[in-house]
Scaffold this active site. Sequence first.
Site, mmCIF file in Angstrom:
data_model
loop_
_atom_site.group_PDB
_atom_site.id
_atom_site.type_symbol
_atom_site.label_atom_id
_atom_site.label_comp_id
_atom_site.label_asym_id
_atom_site.label_seq_id
_atom_site.Cartn_x
_atom_site.Cartn_y
_atom_site.Cartn_z
ATOM 1 C CG HIS A 57 -1.828 1.183 1.293
ATOM 2 N ND1 HIS A 57 -2.983 1.281 0.552
ATOM 3 C CD2 HIS A 57 -1.752 2.340 2.013
ATOM 4 C CE1 HIS A 57 -3.587 2.426 0.811
ATOM 5 N NE2 HIS A 57 -2.858 3.086 1.696
ATOM 6 C CG HIS A 108 -9.625 3.716 3.833
ATOM 7 N ND1 HIS A 108 -10.141 3.723 5.099
ATOM 8 C CD2 HIS A 108 -8.283 3.906 3.985
ATOM 9 C CE1 HIS A 108 -9.173 3.934 5.980
ATOM 10 N NE2 HIS A 108 -8.033 4.042 5.323
#
EC number: 6.3.5.3
Length: 768
Positions: A57, A108
């Site tokens: 990420h 998210h």
Amino acid sequence: MSNELDTVAVAGGTPDTEQPWSELGLKADEYERIREILGRRPTSAELAMYSVMWSEHCSYKSSKVHFSLWGENTTDEMREKLLVGIGENAGVVDIGDGWAVTFKVESHNHPSYVEPYQGAATGVGGIVRDIMSMGARPIAVMDPLRFGNLHHPDTLRVLPGVVAGVGGYGNCLGLPNIGGEVVFDDCYQGNPLVNALCVGSMRVEDIHLASARGAGNKVVLFGAKTGGDGIGGVSVLASETFDEGGPTKRPAVQVGDPFAEKVLIECCLDLYAAKVVAGIQDLGGAGLSCATSELASNGDGGMAVELDLVPLRDASLRPEEILMSESQERMMAIVEPGQLDAFLAITTKWDVEATVIGEVTDGDHLVITWHGETIVDVPPRSVAHDGPVYHRPLAEPSYRQVLSQDTTARFEKPATGPAIRETLLTLLGSPNLCDKSWVTDQYDRYVMGNTALAMPDDAGVVRVDEETGRGVAVATDCNGRFAKLDPYVGAQAALAEAYRNVSTSGAAPLAVTDCLNFGSPEDPGVMWQFREAVRGIAEGCKTLGIPVTGGNVSFYNQTGDVAIHPTPVIGVLGVLEDVSVRTGSGFSVDGSRVYLLGETRDELDGSEWANVVHGHLGGRPPVVDLEHEMRLSALLQQGVAAGWFSTVHDLSEGGLGQVLAESVLRHGLGARIDLSALQEASGLDAFTALFSESTGRVLVAVAPGRDEEFLAAVGDLPGVELGVVDDEHVDGLLVTARGADGSDAGFGVDLATLDATHTQTLPALLGR
């Protein structure tokens, strides 16, 4: 120093104890590389920092080798309006009159599956802080969302929580939500996609960057206290595959406080106005690990930080946990000593806690101490920017050939008027095409008073300059079904649709942001999809002449060995010189003549008709013609500015039939539509003419008395006249068409039936 660091490396001071690098998500070779960089065994605090910063990420270790395509396809002309590009917290573009706009979309996804409300809420909070950190005032948000089957019990768990989280956080911040998407597909059942976009505005001279320069300058942490929520958070959670039983790792999802963030926004804007900030970074993914290492890495020296000075909500937190915590509503600033008192006076005014936790040094290392003991001593660039780079294997998936040959040609098309009418109603009430007011009514779209267009219009439009009316239009789009069939074409289709949607408002498209949602990068087929999508976007942007300003990559959207459809969400931003001169969707002026611009082809593969009626995905996606998109955009900009149009509406999912239904429903004005000219021009039967999903098409209603000017400007751009807005004689939609054998294939459907079909789907399942 080496012996001292080795001693505190593990609990109990036992250097021989094996370190938990695997549990922290590191691979064996990555752990060995850390040891090589440091020339010793890392401390537990260093191991924590590297693990979150080298996660998929944060480091983009599997994707960044393909980002050279952005640079290769960005021309000097495309860079003219680009003030800040890829590599910063968000891209910034010049929109004229001394104004700059920053915008970005991020994911998210995984936290929102684990804890829907907080996952979605903190997704909004995080993207807003990215925009704040550029020196801008956030002015609007958008939310591209994707869920599994609408009727699945878990969708009924995830969807309400996500929508409440997006609305709850954004509404409390006082930011208008001006658009996005809500898509349902079985492939997202275990991996919903929660993407969040924010737009901010500033004067060109007020841009701020994440950089720690000037030895002796102070490092100030301000905002909320650091807690145990979100330890590892998105950094780890978004870097793992979900198995059938749920995520393999479940670190605590961050907890947001929108009221604290609202105060933080105003505090930051005052700090910028006072010119007391030399560098700034938000604390999002990887928390303090990210902020300290990135600021130091982007600076001209080193940094020294006393970690025990960090204000805590939980005094029991260990140093590693403090470094990994992703507690929300926190910022880090670099402040010159002479400006520190002024800085602290402003934070005190806003009742925002601010603490000097270190300073910029003239060295080249990031050094962090804990009660006087050194626990981190690293080259900051090795943490923030020089992490692993993977050249993952690429292989075209084996399903491709079979899928491409399995077209919709084998399905019988409805041929009679009643059958076509029934298909229209079936699609109009289907999950992807039904009215989304149940979702969007939970968002405040008009707060701040600068919203000119919002959902269900094709693009959101907000005013930036209240004196001149200058503003921006933004749209996000992606059809994952098309990308599954061909990721290159599907990515360009998403780009073209967002470009077109911005153009429907009358705005001139200027820049692109993207959120690239894919399965596991360890799957060669997924990496092939990713590379093809990136190539499609990069080459498409070059053709359109608009740059990619930044974005996000979200991998591991996969349950077991089943990945989501490749979903490269594209956001396009355009500029309007005066937002009062814009056009929305929906028939609004009786007597307006209705035209279809663009070419309609027999392109039903990957369509909503194939999906809803036949549960089918196969064949080839529609052709994308970017040169045509540019010509169409120029015509729309000209027409909106000249006041020709009472309606402009993009055609996408559901085709012409869907857009006609939406257009009469928007303001309750009926229309008479004759498909004869379209059928003659395209050679298509009535059904295909109505439900084809060919790209590059827009429905326009030309205001009474403006047809001559409009038709003169159209030139050789493909287009046909379809009919007229006729509220006096038609209650709903009246369609005239002929069947393949010359028979009557026309039908009518009244407004009440259209409305009931379109609006009941979500409330029936989710309640009102």
